[in-house]
Design a protein around this motif. Structure first.
Motif, PDB file in Angstrom:
ATOM      1  N   SER A   3      52.554  26.908  28.081  1.00 14.48           N
ATOM      2  CA  SER A   3      51.101  26.733  28.151  1.00 14.48           C
ATOM      3  C   SER A   3      50.520  26.209  26.846  1.00 14.48           C
ATOM      4  CB  SER A   3      50.430  28.062  28.528  1.00 14.48           C
ATOM      5  OG  SER A   3      50.762  29.066  27.586  1.00 14.48           O
ATOM      6  N   ARG A  45      51.178  22.019  26.329  1.00 10.54           N
ATOM      7  CA  ARG A  45      50.818  20.961  27.269  1.00 10.54           C
ATOM      8  C   ARG A  45      49.945  19.880  26.627  1.00 10.54           C
ATOM      9  NH1 ARG A  45      48.961  24.772  32.212  1.00 10.54           N
ATOM     10  NH2 ARG A  45      48.001  25.807  30.444  1.00 10.54           N
ATOM     11  N   SER A  78      45.845  30.073  34.020  1.00 13.55           N
ATOM     12  CA  SER A  78      47.038  29.287  34.293  1.00 13.55           C
ATOM     13  C   SER A  78      48.160  30.216  34.680  1.00 13.55           C
ATOM     14  CB  SER A  78      47.430  28.481  33.056  1.00 13.55           C
ATOM     15  OG  SER A  78      48.714  27.966  33.223  1.00 13.55           O
ATOM     16  N   ARG A  86      56.739  31.616  34.425  1.00 18.84           N
ATOM     17  CA  ARG A  86      56.765  30.377  33.672  1.00 18.84           C
ATOM     18  C   ARG A  86      57.891  30.348  32.647  1.00 18.84           C
ATOM     19  NH1 ARG A  86      54.813  27.794  36.974  1.00 18.84           N
ATOM     20  NH2 ARG A  86      52.833  26.726  36.915  1.00 18.84           N
ATOM     21  N   MET A 108      50.887  29.937  33.715  1.00 21.34           N
ATOM     22  CA  MET A 108      51.697  30.101  32.529  1.00 21.34           C
ATOM     23  C   MET A 108      51.545  31.510  31.963  1.00 21.34           C
ATOM     24  SD  MET A 108      53.534  27.668  31.645  1.00 21.34           S
ATOM     25  CE  MET A 108      53.833  26.364  32.764  1.00 21.34           C
ATOM     26  N   ARG A 109      50.417  32.186  32.281  1.00 21.34           N
ATOM     27  CA  ARG A 109      50.218  33.518  31.761  1.00 21.34           C
ATOM     28  C   ARG A 109      50.879  34.548  32.642  1.00 21.34           C
ATOM     29  NH1 ARG A 109      44.921  31.425  30.886  1.00 21.34           N
ATOM     30  NH2 ARG A 109      44.063  32.654  32.593  1.00 21.34           N
ATOM     31  N   TYR A 157      47.331  23.474  36.066  1.00 16.62           N
ATOM     32  CA  TYR A 157      46.594  23.273  34.813  1.00 16.62           C
ATOM     33  C   TYR A 157      45.101  23.398  35.110  1.00 16.62           C
ATOM     34  CZ  TYR A 157      46.575  21.058  30.103  1.00 16.62           C
ATOM     35  OH  TYR A 157      46.463  20.782  28.769  1.00 16.62           O
TER      36      TYR A 157
END
Length: 320
Positions: free
Chosen positions: A131, A134, A2, A9, A4-5, A150
């Protein structure tokens, strides 16, 4: 994987913090905050909400598809679609600092298009997720859907459901503008290729270009700088990260489409089969009508050389 890493983000401590952030940013397309009876202001309220007017011809579901008692009916009665979506992801979902109601990008425009399909207008309220929050945001009903790069996995699918996949990311190739002879990963053999240390590119590039020379850098900014300085012919990294880099660096250009697969799904509350089918049917409609490709062209496609990719087949990966 993701995004998100990755560095772009918004990191929030949890669902409560995410909701608090929403209360501060009040990011929506003409909607009020949860529990606020004050008339909403700001944002667009018609099908041409995006800067390019992409949604002017977006499909709207017939009344027969908004089944009584369904999630779709609840959203329509509420008058807005609540979406978990980033605010700081260039070309995916980025908030305009001069107009907080304006959030644009591939994920953002798709979320608006889904709102049009349900409501007839792009009324979207955004909850910025982290992350780790969610699944909780879906499970506790804070949001209706997650549009947030996602990645679909079988493990996640035990907690929530996925519609889609709606997009496939993966490793892609970037070059310095003006570089000739590299139009895709097929042209990397014999070239000096920049990769991120400890990223999938370290093993993937030798598989497709065994004669390539790898140069590794610890961070994405360092890799981008090295490419622009001519210390390599190409840079291989996650497609969405490269697109984000290219959005802020005019001399960087993404060529071709991802050559590995990382399927992104639309997160939904677990076991809502009716809502999942509704969204999957919508995805097929916007793919066939060309709206999906137009949204890609106006967002991720602005920094990518080549045609819009073929959308992935709905339900084509485990967990979807």
């Amino acid at each position: 994987m993701s995004r998100m890493r990755l560095h772009r983000r918004l990191i929030l401590a949890g669902a409560v913090a995410a909701t608090a952030a929403l209360m501060m940013t009040a990011c929506s397309s003409g909607t009020a905050l949860p529990g606020d009876d004050t008339p909403a202001t700001g944002g667009a309220s018609d099908g041409a909400s995006s800067a390019s007017g992409l949604l002017a011809d977006a499909p709207v579901a017939g009344d027969d598809l908004i089944v009584d008692g369904s999630t779709m009916a609840a959203i329509k009665e509420r008058g807005k679609l609540i979406v978990a979506e980033a605010l700081d992801a260039p070309l995916l979902s980025q908030q305009d600092p001069t107009n907080p109601d304006n959030v644009t990008g591939f994920d953002a425009e798709l979320a608006k298009a889904l709102a049009v399909y349900i409501l007839g207008k792009p009324e979207v309220e955004i909850v910025p997720p982290a992350s780790q929050t969610r699944e909780a945001l879906l499970q506790n009903g804070t949001v209706d859907v997650v549009f947030n790069t996602y990645t679909i996995t079988e493990e996640r699918a035990q907690q929530i459901s996925f519609a889609g996949p709606y997009f496939e990311s993966g490793l892609a190739v970037a070059i310095k503008k003006g570089t000739s002879g590299i139009t895709s990963e097929k042209d990397l053999d014999g070239k000096t290729v920049i990769v991120g240390a400890n990223t999938p590119a370290v093993t993937a590039v030798p598989e497709i270009a065994p004669k390539a020379t790898l140069v590794q850098f610890d961070t994405d900014p360092a890799a981008v700088q090295a490419l622009l300085q001519g210390r390599g012919d190409a840079y291989v990294q996650d497609y969405t990260l490269l697109a984000s880099d290219a959005a802020s660096e005019s001399n960087l250009q993404v060529v071709g489409n991802p050559f590995t697969k990382e399927p992104y799904g639309i997160g939904l509350k677990h076991d809502d089969a009716e809502f999942k089918k509704f969204i999957n049917d919508w995805l097929v409609k916007i793919q066939k009508s060309g709206l999906w490709a137009k949204i890609w062209q106006e967002t991720l496609g602005t920094v990518t050389v080549g045609d819009a990719p073929t959308p992935p087949e709905i339900g084509s990966v485990p967990g979807s």
